[in-house]
Design a protein around this motif. Structure first.
Motif, PDB file in Angstrom:
ATOM      1  N   GLU A  95      -1.327  11.965 -10.492  1.00 32.92           N
ATOM      2  CA  GLU A  95      -1.423  10.634 -10.141  1.00 32.92           C
ATOM      3  C   GLU A  95      -0.224  10.271  -9.223  1.00 32.92           C
ATOM      4  O   GLU A  95      -0.008   9.534  -8.477  1.00 32.92           O
ATOM      5  N   GLU A  96       0.889  10.793  -9.960  1.00 38.68           N
ATOM      6  CA  GLU A  96       2.172  10.126  -9.285  1.00 38.68           C
ATOM      7  C   GLU A  96       2.479  10.976  -8.113  1.00 38.68           C
ATOM      8  O   GLU A  96       2.814  10.254  -7.084  1.00 38.68           O
ATOM      9  N   ARG A  98       0.175  11.755  -6.003  1.00 36.47           N
ATOM     10  CA  ARG A  98      -0.942  11.298  -4.984  1.00 36.47           C
ATOM     11  C   ARG A  98      -0.356   9.943  -4.464  1.00 36.47           C
ATOM     12  O   ARG A  98      -0.434   9.672  -3.361  1.00 36.47           O
ATOM     13  N   LYS A  99       0.262   9.234  -5.350  1.00 32.74           N
ATOM     14  CA  LYS A  99       0.716   7.874  -4.972  1.00 32.74           C
ATOM     15  C   LYS A  99       2.345   7.928  -4.235  1.00 32.74           C
ATOM     16  O   LYS A  99       2.324   7.254  -3.264  1.00 32.74           O
ATOM     17  N   PHE A 100       3.095   8.902  -4.523  1.00 36.99           N
ATOM     18  CA  PHE A 100       4.169   8.834  -3.983  1.00 36.99           C
ATOM     19  C   PHE A 100       4.644  10.250  -3.038  1.00 36.99           C
ATOM     20  O   PHE A 100       5.729  10.324  -2.723  1.00 36.99           O
ATOM     21  N   GLN A 103       6.434   9.567   0.133  1.00 36.97           N
ATOM     22  CA  GLN A 103       7.598   8.574   0.241  1.00 36.97           C
ATOM     23  C   GLN A 103       8.611   9.320   1.208  1.00 36.97           C
ATOM     24  O   GLN A 103       9.354   8.433   2.212  1.00 36.97           O
ATOM     25  N   GLY A 151      -0.589   1.721   0.569  1.00 32.78           N
ATOM     26  CA  GLY A 151       0.119   1.043  -0.435  1.00 32.78           C
ATOM     27  C   GLY A 151       1.702   0.709  -0.213  1.00 32.78           C
ATOM     28  O   GLY A 151       2.517   0.331  -0.957  1.00 32.78           O
ATOM     29  N   ASN A 194       3.559   1.653  -3.334  1.00 30.09           N
ATOM     30  CA  ASN A 194       2.672   1.432  -4.848  1.00 30.09           C
ATOM     31  C   ASN A 194       3.444   0.907  -5.789  1.00 30.09           C
ATOM     32  O   ASN A 194       3.502   1.442  -6.834  1.00 30.09           O
ATOM     33  N   ARG A 196       6.804   0.982  -6.216  1.00 33.21           N
ATOM     34  CA  ARG A 196       8.141   1.747  -6.394  1.00 33.21           C
ATOM     35  C   ARG A 196       9.129   1.103  -5.037  1.00 33.21           C
ATOM     36  O   ARG A 196       8.557   1.554  -3.893  1.00 33.21           O
TER      37      ARG A 196
END
Length: 212
Positions: A95-96, A98-100, A103, A151, A194, A196
């Motif tokens: 999940e981390e 996927r979300k970042f 970056q 996000g 997201n 961060r």
């Protein structure tokens, strides 16, 4: 005849012979066994020492098997718990990712976004650049729409309390419009991905009204 009857009675009253006749122990029936392995009683009951020894060995083996079973069950429970912990950690890491994962790409792109905003700001000073401004704003708007879909949020804290977690103070300046410790000007927009922080907003913080 009397002697024969007397002998029969003596045989019947002989305890050793009576005990051996009544004993049906396998030790006594075996040709290779010794009577010392048996504890025969006059009532016909027989406790075979060999059988007792085997029973004790079986009991010991059973207790050992129970202990091993308990140990194996405990190991099984630990393995299940460790596997569940590992599964949850993998899911969290996925999940981390996927979300970042984007970056680094976003950080590289922000410089281009900053330049587009600067171009719009300078072009507004000249009336001849209206059409160019409209085109740049359209491109910038499309980029920010993509940001929003993934996000990415802007940090524009004008008029808000200075927050060192998300704001970078580049200067303090007196202001009649904003109370002390409020953000009075934004030098560069900040961004979050997201939730961060990927770049803090560079701001000027009000030191309060100018005291004469």
């Amino acid at each position: 005849m009397a002697n024969k009857t007397e002998n029969m009675e003596n045989n019947q009253n002989n305890p050793a012979e009576q005990e051996e006749k009544q004993c049906g122990c396998a030790c006594h029936k075996s040709e290779h066994s010794e009577k010392s392995e048996c504890a025969c009683h006059s009532d016909g009951e027989c406790e075979c020492k060999k059988d007792i020894s085997e029973i004790e060995e079986l009991k010991a083996e059973l207790e050992k098997a129970k202990a091993e079973s308990a140990k194996n069950y405990d190991n099984y429970l630990r393995s299940v718990a460790n596997l569940d912990t590992y599964r949850r950690r993998v899911l969290r890491d996925m999940e981390e990712i996927r979300k970042f994962a984007i970056q680094p790409f976003v950080e590289e792109l922000l410089t281009s976004v900053d330049n587009l905003e600067l171009a719009i700001e300078h072009a507004r000073k000249n009336e001849d650049f209206k059409d160019m401004i409209a085109g740049i704003e359209m491109v910038l708007g499309q980029i920010k729409k993509v940001f929003n879909n993934f996000g990415i949020e802007e940090i524009r804290p004008l008029g808000e309390d200075f927050d060192p977690n998300f704001h970078e103070c580049v200067a303090h300046s007196p202001s009649s419009d904003y109370p002390e410790n409020k953000v009075s000007s934004i030098m560069r927009t900040g961004y979050k991905l997201n939730g961060r922080l990927i770049r803090p907003a560079s701001v000027v913080v009000s030191s309060g009204a100018d005291k004469e």
